[in-house]
Design a protein around this motif. Sequence first.
Motif, PDB file in Angstrom:
ATOM      1  N   UNK A 422     -22.367  33.632 -18.872  1.00 25.78           N
ATOM      2  CA  UNK A 422     -22.666  33.728 -17.438  1.00 25.78           C
ATOM      3  C   UNK A 422     -21.526  33.028 -16.705  1.00 25.78           C
ATOM      4  N   UNK A 423     -20.972  33.699 -15.722  1.00 33.61           N
ATOM      5  CA  UNK A 423     -19.893  33.115 -14.926  1.00 33.61           C
ATOM      6  C   UNK A 423     -20.336  33.052 -13.473  1.00 33.61           C
ATOM      7  N   UNK A 424     -20.127  31.896 -12.846  1.00 29.76           N
ATOM      8  CA  UNK A 424     -20.503  31.693 -11.442  1.00 29.76           C
ATOM      9  C   UNK A 424     -19.251  31.405 -10.632  1.00 29.76           C
ATOM     10  N   UNK A 425     -19.101  32.096  -9.517  1.00 27.88           N
ATOM     11  CA  UNK A 425     -18.028  31.800  -8.583  1.00 27.88           C
ATOM     12  C   UNK A 425     -18.613  31.730  -7.178  1.00 27.88           C
ATOM     13  N   UNK A 426     -18.409  30.597  -6.506  1.00 27.22           N
ATOM     14  CA  UNK A 426     -18.865  30.402  -5.137  1.00 27.22           C
ATOM     15  C   UNK A 426     -17.664  30.037  -4.281  1.00 27.22           C
ATOM     16  N   UNK A 427     -17.591  30.588  -3.084  1.00 25.11           N
ATOM     17  CA  UNK A 427     -16.447  30.303  -2.232  1.00 25.11           C
ATOM     18  C   UNK A 427     -16.572  30.982  -0.885  1.00 25.11           C
ATOM     19  N   UNK A 428     -15.450  31.182  -0.229  1.00 27.26           N
ATOM     20  CA  UNK A 428     -15.470  31.748   1.123  1.00 27.26           C
ATOM     21  C   UNK A 428     -14.204  32.577   1.344  1.00 27.26           C
ATOM     22  N   UNK A 429     -14.023  33.584   0.498  1.00 25.35           N
ATOM     23  CA  UNK A 429     -12.814  34.398   0.551  1.00 25.35           C
ATOM     24  C   UNK A 429     -12.894  35.418   1.679  1.00 25.35           C
ATOM     25  N   UNK A 430     -11.922  35.364   2.558  1.00 23.80           N
ATOM     26  CA  UNK A 430     -11.820  36.337   3.637  1.00 23.80           C
ATOM     27  C   UNK A 430     -10.876  37.436   3.170  1.00 23.80           C
ATOM     28  N   UNK A 431     -11.434  38.469   2.543  1.00 21.25           N
ATOM     29  CA  UNK A 431     -10.615  39.519   1.959  1.00 21.25           C
ATOM     30  C   UNK A 431     -11.002  39.745   0.506  1.00 21.25           C
ATOM     31  N   UNK A 432     -10.066  40.257  -0.261  1.00 23.16           N
ATOM     32  CA  UNK A 432     -10.347  40.596  -1.655  1.00 23.16           C
ATOM     33  C   UNK A 432     -10.175  39.391  -2.569  1.00 23.16           C
ATOM     34  N   UNK A 433     -11.073  39.286  -3.543  1.00 25.70           N
ATOM     35  CA  UNK A 433     -10.978  38.265  -4.579  1.00 25.70           C
ATOM     36  C   UNK A 433     -10.726  38.976  -5.911  1.00 25.70           C
ATOM     37  N   UNK A 434      -9.865  38.448  -6.775  1.00 22.51           N
ATOM     38  CA  UNK A 434      -9.553  39.109  -8.050  1.00 22.51           C
ATOM     39  C   UNK A 434     -10.653  38.930  -9.091  1.00 22.51           C
ATOM     40  N   UNK A 435     -11.834  39.438  -8.784  1.00 20.17           N
ATOM     41  CA  UNK A 435     -12.999  39.256  -9.660  1.00 20.17           C
ATOM     42  C   UNK A 435     -12.730  39.788 -11.064  1.00 20.17           C
ATOM     43  N   UNK A 436     -12.249  41.003 -11.154  1.00 22.89           N
ATOM     44  CA  UNK A 436     -12.024  41.625 -12.462  1.00 22.89           C
ATOM     45  C   UNK A 436     -11.017  40.827 -13.287  1.00 22.89           C
ATOM     46  N   UNK A 437      -9.883  40.505 -12.701  1.00 18.81           N
ATOM     47  CA  UNK A 437      -8.820  39.803 -13.430  1.00 18.81           C
ATOM     48  C   UNK A 437      -9.251  38.395 -13.827  1.00 18.81           C
ATOM     49  N   UNK A 438      -9.885  37.680 -12.914  1.00 15.18           N
ATOM     50  CA  UNK A 438     -10.275  36.304 -13.217  1.00 15.18           C
ATOM     51  C   UNK A 438     -11.356  36.228 -14.286  1.00 15.18           C
ATOM     52  N   UNK A 439     -12.346  37.100 -14.185  1.00 19.00           N
ATOM     53  CA  UNK A 439     -13.417  37.054 -15.184  1.00 19.00           C
ATOM     54  C   UNK A 439     -12.900  37.534 -16.543  1.00 19.00           C
ATOM     55  N   UNK A 440     -12.006  38.510 -16.530  1.00 21.52           N
ATOM     56  CA  UNK A 440     -11.398  38.945 -17.792  1.00 21.52           C
ATOM     57  C   UNK A 440     -10.664  37.786 -18.461  1.00 21.52           C
ATOM     58  N   UNK A 441     -10.011  36.967 -17.662  1.00 20.14           N
ATOM     59  CA  UNK A 441      -9.299  35.801 -18.190  1.00 20.14           C
ATOM     60  C   UNK A 441     -10.278  34.806 -18.809  1.00 20.14           C
ATOM     61  N   UNK A 442     -11.400  34.599 -18.145  1.00 22.73           N
ATOM     62  CA  UNK A 442     -12.421  33.684 -18.656  1.00 22.73           C
ATOM     63  C   UNK A 442     -13.027  34.212 -19.953  1.00 22.73           C
ATOM     64  N   UNK A 443     -13.317  35.504 -19.990  1.00 26.91           N
ATOM     65  CA  UNK A 443     -13.898  36.108 -21.196  1.00 26.91           C
ATOM     66  C   UNK A 443     -12.928  35.982 -22.372  1.00 26.91           C
ATOM     67  N   UNK A 444     -11.664  36.249 -22.118  1.00 27.75           N
ATOM     68  CA  UNK A 444     -10.665  36.138 -23.201  1.00 27.75           C
ATOM     69  C   UNK A 444     -10.610  34.724 -23.755  1.00 27.75           C
ATOM     70  N   UNK A 445     -10.673  33.736 -22.876  1.00 31.23           N
ATOM     71  CA  UNK A 445     -10.646  32.343 -23.333  1.00 31.23           C
ATOM     72  C   UNK A 445     -11.911  31.998 -24.114  1.00 31.23           C
ATOM     73  N   UNK A 446     -13.066  32.505 -23.643  1.00 30.36           N
ATOM     74  CA  UNK A 446     -14.330  32.220 -24.334  1.00 30.36           C
ATOM     75  C   UNK A 446     -14.366  32.865 -25.708  1.00 30.36           C
ATOM     76  N   UNK A 447     -13.782  34.039 -25.859  1.00 33.76           N
ATOM     77  CA  UNK A 447     -13.767  34.720 -27.163  1.00 33.76           C
ATOM     78  C   UNK A 447     -12.905  33.974 -28.180  1.00 33.76           C
ATOM     79  N   UNK A 448     -11.906  33.270 -27.718  1.00 33.61           N
ATOM     80  CA  UNK A 448     -11.065  32.481 -28.624  1.00 33.61           C
ATOM     81  C   UNK A 448     -11.748  31.191 -29.060  1.00 33.61           C
ATOM     82  N   UNK A 449     -12.710  30.798 -28.255  1.00 35.31           N
ATOM     83  CA  UNK A 449     -13.330  29.497 -28.513  1.00 35.31           C
ATOM     84  C   UNK A 449     -14.207  29.511 -29.758  1.00 35.31           C
TER      85      UNK A 449
END
Length: 449
Positions: A422-449
Amino acid sequence: MKKVALALSALVVVLLLTGIFWLGPSYIIAAPKVATGMGAKLACSSKYVSGLTEQQAKVDLTSYSPLLAELNVDFDDQTQSVTTSFYGFQARASFHPGLGCAIDFTGVNARDSVVVPELAPAAGAWPLGSEVNTIEPDLQAVLDQMLIDDNAVGLESRALLLVQGDHIVAESYAPGIGPASQLLGWSMGKSVTAIAIGRLIYEERLGLEETDLFSEWRNDQRKKISVQHLLTMTDGLDFDEIYAPGKDVTSMLFTEPNSASFALQSPALYQPGSHFNYSSGSANILSALVQQRSGATLQTNVSFLDEHLYRPLGLTHALFESDAGGTLVGSSYFYASARDWARIGLLMLNRGEINGQRLLSKEFVDMASSPNGSENEKAYGFQFWLNAGDASLRWPNVPEDAYAAMGNRSQIVMIMPSDNLVFVRLGWTNGDYPTDANIAKVVAAARKH
């Protein structure tokens, strides 16, 4: 009349200067009421619910429109209220313990006598308790760097948190934000409302296929709308989700004393089940249904949620705001800490079970995370956005079985069953947030763990 004419003349000048006069006469007529109501409500909640500074509350508010920068915003700490004014137009929002802020309306005081039980942290480890001693340094480093990178380019990320299995393995917070900060989820509140519906179904107080839900719908096609139609936003109601003054959603949230009553007036447009239409109105109708089946008053509603959802989940820093008319605003106004948002995600990841208790049926969770049966957009479950279900993946680099609670300003609770994350992101982005890229990065790190 002369004062009103002068105020409208001044408003036209402001709209010309801000470059948004072209939106037309309906915008001009509705804009002052929406702007003052929105300003009072959001600024009040920012300070008295989330604990943000007055300066930050104003910055967050004005990020929505240059028009809102013209508001005069007055904070009153003694009454815990905020009054906004704009060229002769005015609105006030006030704080109520446990129910947050709502716009004030003369003679409407449904919140005044309601007592909301105080959430207290349980002893022991998260998710039931508040102790977190399961941080993994390599994953923590990933989130810390992501927060730095996000905010270096102005994305305004405030909290990032990763759950692996039943443990928080990383969490990172911006300055001034911490594990106790109650942050607005915007439309992630829709997912919480769906979970409340699922709890009622599990307790056999409501049926998924049940119809004839409201007396207002008894004499027309809306009688055929089921609970499932509302959950999947295939109810066929004519509700406009465009966020501009004069439209349904802004009128409902910022100019009306009771959001659900406003939404219930929406006429039928499509045959129930045939057409997906993303609608905050549908979510607030569901919220009215939760109240109806939990005892019919705001007091019974908050007591039901406290006993049957919040405490079993282990929530410690969460607040569901009601409107002045006495209905929880299920579409938009659930505030919670990153750890509490993660608990909600973990409940779904574990198919309805948490802290040794079953709160939802497995079948409900499976349906909540499965495509709907509409003709136009299927990748939406029970108030959750799905990665799969339409012609292409919503997040191409994220596991296909992922689904998420999502809210304005790029709030997200992403549930990834195949990776047990489960990944949680909270913030106040005015515009686009790189959801796909950032979560992919987190998943890749978790798979190595």
